[in-house]
Design a protein around this motif. Sequence first.
Motif, PDB file in Angstrom:
ATOM      1  N   ALA A   2      18.218  80.497   5.616  1.00  0.00           N
ATOM      2  CA  ALA A   2      17.864  81.671   5.386  1.00  0.00           C
ATOM      3  C   ALA A   2      16.745  81.914   6.146  1.00  0.00           C
ATOM      4  CB  ALA A   2      17.551  82.439   4.091  1.00  0.00           C
ATOM      5  N   MET A   3      16.833  82.748   7.374  1.00  0.00           N
ATOM      6  CA  MET A   3      15.819  82.825   8.547  1.00  0.00           C
ATOM      7  C   MET A   3      14.897  83.981   8.053  1.00  0.00           C
ATOM      8  SD  MET A   3      16.564  80.233  10.348  1.00  0.00           S
ATOM      9  CE  MET A   3      15.825  80.689  12.151  1.00  0.00           C
ATOM     10  N   GLU A   4      14.285  84.094   7.157  1.00  0.00           N
ATOM     11  CA  GLU A   4      13.395  84.798   6.693  1.00  0.00           C
ATOM     12  C   GLU A   4      12.963  84.507   5.287  1.00  0.00           C
ATOM     13  OE1 GLU A   4      15.266  88.670   5.888  1.00  0.00           O
ATOM     14  OE2 GLU A   4      16.472  87.924   4.470  1.00  0.00           O
ATOM     15  N   TYR A   5      11.552  85.165   4.958  1.00  0.00           N
ATOM     16  CA  TYR A   5      11.075  85.096   3.605  1.00  0.00           C
ATOM     17  C   TYR A   5      11.111  86.370   3.044  1.00  0.00           C
ATOM     18  CZ  TYR A   5       9.049  80.520   5.099  1.00  0.00           C
ATOM     19  OH  TYR A   5       8.837  79.346   5.515  1.00  0.00           O
ATOM     20  N   SER A   6      12.065  86.535   2.132  1.00  0.00           N
ATOM     21  CA  SER A   6      12.528  88.061   1.510  1.00  0.00           C
ATOM     22  C   SER A   6      12.813  87.718   0.067  1.00  0.00           C
ATOM     23  CB  SER A   6      13.576  88.527   2.112  1.00  0.00           C
ATOM     24  OG  SER A   6      14.272  89.334   1.343  1.00  0.00           O
ATOM     25  N   PRO A   7      11.761  88.726  -0.868  1.00  0.00           N
ATOM     26  CA  PRO A   7      12.036  88.783  -2.161  1.00  0.00           C
ATOM     27  C   PRO A   7      13.173  89.253  -2.643  1.00  0.00           C
ATOM     28  CG  PRO A   7       9.751  89.219  -1.608  1.00  0.00           C
ATOM     29  CD  PRO A   7      10.443  89.140  -0.168  1.00  0.00           C
ATOM     30  N   GLU A   8      13.613  90.171  -1.904  1.00  0.00           N
ATOM     31  CA  GLU A   8      15.102  90.745  -2.213  1.00  0.00           C
ATOM     32  C   GLU A   8      16.031  89.758  -2.056  1.00  0.00           C
ATOM     33  OE1 GLU A   8      11.814  93.699  -0.845  1.00  0.00           O
ATOM     34  OE2 GLU A   8      12.808  91.788   0.270  1.00  0.00           O
ATOM     35  N   PHE A   9      16.115  88.920  -0.848  1.00  0.00           N
ATOM     36  CA  PHE A   9      17.158  87.821  -0.974  1.00  0.00           C
ATOM     37  C   PHE A   9      17.047  86.839  -2.097  1.00  0.00           C
ATOM     38  CE2 PHE A   9      17.742  83.288   0.339  1.00  0.00           C
ATOM     39  CZ  PHE A   9      19.016  83.276   0.647  1.00  0.00           C
ATOM     40  N   VAL A  10      15.875  86.383  -2.491  1.00  0.00           N
ATOM     41  CA  VAL A  10      15.863  85.525  -3.803  1.00  0.00           C
ATOM     42  C   VAL A  10      16.239  86.228  -5.005  1.00  0.00           C
ATOM     43  CG1 VAL A  10      14.156  84.266  -5.087  1.00  0.00           C
ATOM     44  CG2 VAL A  10      13.848  84.478  -2.698  1.00  0.00           C
ATOM     45  N   THR A  41      25.396  76.805  -8.138  1.00  0.00           N
ATOM     46  CA  THR A  41      24.243  75.973  -7.635  1.00  0.00           C
ATOM     47  C   THR A  41      23.811  76.442  -6.316  1.00  0.00           C
ATOM     48  OG1 THR A  41      24.847  74.129  -9.004  1.00  0.00           O
ATOM     49  CG2 THR A  41      23.398  73.832  -7.213  1.00  0.00           C
ATOM     50  N   ILE A  42      22.849  77.036  -6.089  1.00  0.00           N
ATOM     51  CA  ILE A  42      22.576  77.694  -4.755  1.00  0.00           C
ATOM     52  C   ILE A  42      21.018  76.935  -4.338  1.00  0.00           C
ATOM     53  CG2 ILE A  42      21.641  79.673  -3.611  1.00  0.00           C
ATOM     54  CD1 ILE A  42      23.405  81.479  -5.614  1.00  0.00           C
ATOM     55  N   VAL A  43      21.007  76.514  -3.406  1.00  0.00           N
ATOM     56  CA  VAL A  43      19.888  75.945  -2.668  1.00  0.00           C
ATOM     57  C   VAL A  43      19.590  76.555  -1.385  1.00  0.00           C
ATOM     58  CG1 VAL A  43      18.843  73.759  -1.655  1.00  0.00           C
ATOM     59  CG2 VAL A  43      20.432  73.638  -3.763  1.00  0.00           C
ATOM     60  N   SER A  44      18.440  77.129  -1.146  1.00  0.00           N
ATOM     61  CA  SER A  44      18.023  78.196  -0.211  1.00  0.00           C
ATOM     62  C   SER A  44      17.020  77.280   0.874  1.00  0.00           C
ATOM     63  CB  SER A  44      17.804  79.645  -0.455  1.00  0.00           C
ATOM     64  OG  SER A  44      18.954  79.888  -0.932  1.00  0.00           O
ATOM     65  N   THR A  45      17.220  77.044   1.880  1.00  0.00           N
ATOM     66  CA  THR A  45      16.132  76.676   2.900  1.00  0.00           C
ATOM     67  C   THR A  45      15.517  77.733   3.499  1.00  0.00           C
ATOM     68  OG1 THR A  45      17.200  74.474   3.001  1.00  0.00           O
ATOM     69  CG2 THR A  45      15.478  75.035   4.555  1.00  0.00           C
ATOM     70  N   LEU A  46      14.348  78.238   3.652  1.00  0.00           N
ATOM     71  CA  LEU A  46      13.990  79.479   4.245  1.00  0.00           C
ATOM     72  C   LEU A  46      13.170  79.067   5.502  1.00  0.00           C
ATOM     73  CD1 LEU A  46      14.693  80.067   1.375  1.00  0.00           C
ATOM     74  CD2 LEU A  46      12.728  81.877   1.454  1.00  0.00           C
ATOM     75  N   SER A  47      13.293  79.865   6.527  1.00  0.00           N
ATOM     76  CA  SER A  47      12.385  79.698   7.747  1.00  0.00           C
ATOM     77  C   SER A  47      11.957  80.954   8.210  1.00  0.00           C
ATOM     78  CB  SER A  47      13.229  79.003   8.497  1.00  0.00           C
ATOM     79  OG  SER A  47      12.393  79.019  10.098  1.00  0.00           O
ATOM     80  N   ALA A  48      10.799  81.247   8.701  1.00  0.00           N
ATOM     81  CA  ALA A  48      10.477  82.508   9.305  1.00  0.00           C
ATOM     82  C   ALA A  48      10.384  82.693  10.797  1.00  0.00           C
ATOM     83  CB  ALA A  48       8.888  82.829   9.154  1.00  0.00           C
ATOM     84  N   ASP A  49      11.160  81.742  11.426  1.00  0.00           N
ATOM     85  CA  ASP A  49      11.485  81.738  12.891  1.00  0.00           C
ATOM     86  C   ASP A  49      12.379  82.546  13.366  1.00  0.00           C
ATOM     87  OD1 ASP A  49       9.747  79.416  13.130  1.00  0.00           O
ATOM     88  OD2 ASP A  49      11.585  77.845  13.366  1.00  0.00           O
ATOM     89  N   ASP A  50      12.519  83.019  14.573  1.00  0.00           N
ATOM     90  CA  ASP A  50      13.254  84.090  15.090  1.00  0.00           C
ATOM     91  C   ASP A  50      14.825  83.667  14.675  1.00  0.00           C
ATOM     92  OD1 ASP A  50      11.311  85.369  16.062  1.00  0.00           O
ATOM     93  OD2 ASP A  50      11.376  84.688  17.946  1.00  0.00           O
ATOM     94  N   TRP A  51      15.675  84.559  14.584  1.00  0.00           N
ATOM     95  CA  TRP A  51      17.042  83.980  14.222  1.00  0.00           C
ATOM     96  C   TRP A  51      17.580  83.238  15.315  1.00  0.00           C
ATOM     97  CZ3 TRP A  51      20.367  83.819  10.749  1.00  0.00           C
ATOM     98  CH2 TRP A  51      21.866  84.095  11.091  1.00  0.00           C
TER      99      TRP A  51
END
Length: 397
Positions: free
Chosen positions: A42-50, A61-71
């Motif tokens: 996920a290329m964003e930090y989003s409470p809605e996504f979580v 079983t969901i594992v999300s790796t989050l980054s605030a870098d540009d898409w």
Amino acid sequence: MDDLKFSVVIPYKQRLDNIRLVLSALAEQTMDHRDFEVLIGAMEYSPEFVSVCQEFTDRLTIVSTLSADDWNLCKARNLAMRQARGQVTLILDADMVLPTRFLDNLYERHYAHGQDVCVVGQMIGYDDVVETDVEHVELAPFGHYREVLAELEARDHVVMDDRWNADNTTAFHRFPWVYARGGLVAAPTATIRRHDLTYDEGFQGWGPEDQEWALRVALTGTPIVLGEEVYGLHLPHLRSVQDNGRTAQRNNRYYLAKWPRLELELALSFGWRETARVLPDVRRELKAAAAGFGPRHVLGTVRGTANGRSLVVVGAAVDPATRTAAPDVAALFDTHAELTVLPLAGFALPHPDGDADECHVLPPVARLSPRYRDAVLREADRVAVKVSSQIDQGPAA
């Protein structure tokens, strides 16, 4: 690898409605949920996504790796792929909804015996919108897509993706990597790790990043196959054909610079189906055009400076093994100029429009038949402000 059969890799940014539908379909898989994991880059930090992910934690079983870098689609895939623990990595776009037996079917038909194979899946509906602007999207409830997929699963045979049609057979056999779309493709995780088959993050925006990845898969000797009854529904999403075309041009040139291959430059000029048809003839013509070069040299292009100005030379004698130009070609450039030598005939070049001050087209190009000679001249005219040609426009010799 763990005992998991699949790691489902999904790149994501700002498509909450889409990802909810994708996860809904994965939650209804007939495969035991303990046999696969869902990895989201996920290329964003989003409470809605979580929050959306939390809706499914009792079934997936969901594992999300989050980054605030540009898409960057490739980076998003790589963030997730690097976490894979399953026997097979399934790469799935955040707009693909799968039928209930998808994972069981894919495993039973293609991976149950440890096969080392890259499987391409049908993306039903993708070709309907790829060349169409989509300015507004209204997704149906998941129940609608569940019904459509159930109807498809009830059929004996499903072919609704143009890549599976007979008119692509020759091109697929010659260039199977061209038919692997990153929206739905699988490969053994061990193969991906062994050959470092991550996506090239130098690709920016829409374009052939999946094709380039699959080319590297093919070069490992891993077969690429069209999956048997392996398909999903492509969901609508916002799309600008103009924006996609602009980034595709840039990405295609990046691709060609990285892999200066005859079939790729031909395809950028004539398309893959036509390339499959004419490739043997073109090879013969290029060999004849380079007949006076010597045993190691082929028709190629060289870029450098001449009198301080940027110059591209097409129809040059080049050694593809050492990426060097013949002495008489090197003499056209400034002494000690840094030369970029590519084994490209010139049907397509990895340079932007008008990027060179001048292009010289050398006499060997005249030995090509008019169709191919004209393609080279058009490309020379595209990349250079001024074109000087040492060939006439009469019939090829």
